[in-house]
Design an enzyme around this catalytic site. Sequence first.
Site, PDB file in Angstrom:
ATOM      1  N   GLY A  14      -4.134  14.577  -1.878  1.00 15.53           N
ATOM      2  CA  GLY A  14      -4.428  13.955  -3.173  1.00 15.53           C
ATOM      3  C   GLY A  14      -4.046  14.788  -4.375  1.00 15.53           C
ATOM      4  O   GLY A  14      -4.597  14.597  -5.461  1.00 15.53           O
ATOM      5  N   SER A  15      -3.057  15.691  -4.223  1.00 14.51           N
ATOM      6  CA  SER A  15      -2.673  16.479  -5.407  1.00 14.51           C
ATOM      7  C   SER A  15      -1.990  15.584  -6.443  1.00 14.51           C
ATOM      8  O   SER A  15      -2.117  15.824  -7.652  1.00 14.51           O
ATOM      9  CB  SER A  15      -1.778  17.669  -5.023  1.00 14.51           C
ATOM     10  OG  SER A  15      -0.528  17.242  -4.577  1.00 14.51           O
ATOM     11  N   ASN A  16      -1.276  14.554  -6.015  1.00 16.02           N
ATOM     12  CA  ASN A  16      -0.665  13.630  -6.989  1.00 16.02           C
ATOM     13  C   ASN A  16      -1.727  12.761  -7.662  1.00 16.02           C
ATOM     14  O   ASN A  16      -1.624  12.466  -8.852  1.00 16.02           O
ATOM     15  CB  ASN A  16       0.409  12.769  -6.323  1.00 16.02           C
ATOM     16  CG  ASN A  16       1.713  13.525  -6.189  1.00 16.02           C
ATOM     17  OD1 ASN A  16       2.445  13.697  -7.161  1.00 16.02           O
ATOM     18  ND2 ASN A  16       1.998  14.022  -4.988  1.00 16.02           N
ATOM     19  N   LYS A  67      -1.841  -5.565  10.524  1.00 15.02           N
ATOM     20  CA  LYS A  67      -1.676  -5.063   9.154  1.00 15.02           C
ATOM     21  C   LYS A  67      -2.061  -6.149   8.141  1.00 15.02           C
ATOM     22  O   LYS A  67      -2.681  -5.876   7.120  1.00 15.02           O
ATOM     23  CB  LYS A  67      -0.212  -4.646   8.951  1.00 15.02           C
ATOM     24  CG  LYS A  67       0.070  -4.074   7.599  1.00 15.02           C
ATOM     25  CD  LYS A  67       1.523  -3.658   7.453  1.00 15.02           C
ATOM     26  CE  LYS A  67       1.833  -2.476   8.318  1.00 15.02           C
ATOM     27  NZ  LYS A  67       2.490  -1.385   7.613  1.00 15.02           N
ATOM     28  N   ARG A  93       2.084   4.957   5.209  1.00 18.80           N
ATOM     29  CA  ARG A  93       2.027   3.691   5.933  1.00 18.80           C
ATOM     30  C   ARG A  93       2.965   2.716   5.226  1.00 18.80           C
ATOM     31  O   ARG A  93       3.017   2.700   3.989  1.00 18.80           O
ATOM     32  CB  ARG A  93       0.577   3.203   5.823  1.00 18.80           C
ATOM     33  CG  ARG A  93       0.169   2.117   6.732  1.00 18.80           C
ATOM     34  CD  ARG A  93      -1.345   2.012   6.731  1.00 18.80           C
ATOM     35  NE  ARG A  93      -1.967   3.098   7.476  1.00 18.80           N
ATOM     36  CZ  ARG A  93      -1.988   3.160   8.803  1.00 18.80           C
ATOM     37  NH1 ARG A  93      -1.474   2.200   9.519  1.00 18.80           N
ATOM     38  NH2 ARG A  93      -2.550   4.185   9.406  1.00 18.80           N
ATOM     39  N   LEU A  94       3.703   1.932   6.018  1.00 15.93           N
ATOM     40  CA  LEU A  94       4.591   0.945   5.390  1.00 15.93           C
ATOM     41  C   LEU A  94       3.769  -0.188   4.796  1.00 15.93           C
ATOM     42  O   LEU A  94       2.751  -0.593   5.362  1.00 15.93           O
ATOM     43  CB  LEU A  94       5.563   0.370   6.425  1.00 15.93           C
ATOM     44  CG  LEU A  94       6.694   1.285   6.899  1.00 15.93           C
ATOM     45  CD1 LEU A  94       7.561   0.556   7.930  1.00 15.93           C
ATOM     46  CD2 LEU A  94       7.537   1.762   5.739  1.00 15.93           C
ATOM     47  N   ILE A  95       4.215  -0.692   3.650  1.00 14.43           N
ATOM     48  CA  ILE A  95       3.523  -1.814   3.005  1.00 14.43           C
ATOM     49  C   ILE A  95       4.060  -3.114   3.614  1.00 14.43           C
ATOM     50  O   ILE A  95       5.269  -3.305   3.748  1.00 14.43           O
ATOM     51  CB  ILE A  95       3.775  -1.778   1.477  1.00 14.43           C
ATOM     52  CG1 ILE A  95       3.266  -0.465   0.864  1.00 14.43           C
ATOM     53  CG2 ILE A  95       3.162  -2.992   0.787  1.00 14.43           C
ATOM     54  CD1 ILE A  95       1.768  -0.255   0.897  1.00 14.43           C
ATOM     55  N   ASN A 109       6.400   4.190  -5.331  1.00 13.95           N
ATOM     56  CA  ASN A 109       6.161   5.282  -4.382  1.00 13.95           C
ATOM     57  C   ASN A 109       6.819   6.556  -4.879  1.00 13.95           C
ATOM     58  O   ASN A 109       7.825   6.510  -5.592  1.00 13.95           O
ATOM     59  CB  ASN A 109       6.745   4.911  -3.019  1.00 13.95           C
ATOM     60  CG  ASN A 109       6.484   5.964  -1.954  1.00 13.95           C
ATOM     61  OD1 ASN A 109       5.378   6.545  -1.899  1.00 13.95           O
ATOM     62  ND2 ASN A 109       7.464   6.241  -1.114  1.00 13.95           N
ATOM     63  N   HIS A 111       8.456  10.180  -3.327  1.00 15.42           N
ATOM     64  CA  HIS A 111       8.913  10.766  -2.069  1.00 15.42           C
ATOM     65  C   HIS A 111       9.534  12.137  -2.355  1.00 15.42           C
ATOM     66  O   HIS A 111      10.304  12.279  -3.302  1.00 15.42           O
ATOM     67  CB  HIS A 111       9.942   9.830  -1.402  1.00 15.42           C
ATOM     68  CG  HIS A 111      10.366  10.329  -0.059  1.00 15.42           C
ATOM     69  ND1 HIS A 111       9.573  10.216   1.062  1.00 15.42           N
ATOM     70  CD2 HIS A 111      11.489  10.981   0.334  1.00 15.42           C
ATOM     71  CE1 HIS A 111      10.196  10.770   2.088  1.00 15.42           C
ATOM     72  NE2 HIS A 111      11.363  11.233   1.680  1.00 15.42           N
TER      73      HIS A 111
END
Length: 201
Positions: A14-16, A67, A93-95, A109, A111
């Site tokens: 959770g640094s972002n 999902k 996880r893919l949306i 997102n 990356h």
Amino acid sequence: MAKSKIAVFASGTGSNYDAIINQINTGTLDCEVALLICDKPEAEVIKKAKINQTPVFTFNPKQYESKALFEKEIVFELKQRDIEWIILAGYMRLIGPTLLSEYESRIVNIHPSLLPAFPGKDAIGQAFEAGVRVTGVTIHFVDEGMDTGEIIDQEAVRVDLDDTRLTLQQKVQKVEHRLYPQTIQKLITNQNRAIERGTKA
Ligand code: GAR
């Protein structure tokens, strides 16, 4: 105009998430983190959310048959709180189509590589092993693929000969923590201008 409400999706440290909260607190990012969505009930980011009094929705994907079923619950939580933007920050996880169709062009997102290089897990380790001298950070809209989708912004990070995985990670994350809040602010500003003009952002 009312503050834009965002939901941060995270699975880990959770640094972002913290960087986003810090920029809100210093007044350089004008929005409200109205919800944290986390798929790992033990994740460090949940402790950070509690300190900042961000409401948290945690779920265990293994307890759902599909999902689509857990994403339906997520959509319910998002709508309850009038969330406008989904900000993925280490959500591993893919949306799926359930969320994508509800939040078209509203899911972003971050990356830790210059996509399309090194998609997927451990992008920093992949870059380090490949011996590239430049890697970086990408912020992009999310589609059904893994780290695909239209690129919004990118910034390069040099890999020096004496870098280790750890120092490279620190350099990449330092860029992430500055670039993500900045980019989110630009998206929100553009959206607000479009609303004022009566057009779609
Ligand atoms: C970040 O470096 C982010 O770019 C990466 O996970 C890390 C989460 O760190 N995301 C991906 O690799 C997505 N494919 P954080 O939990 O400290 O914000």
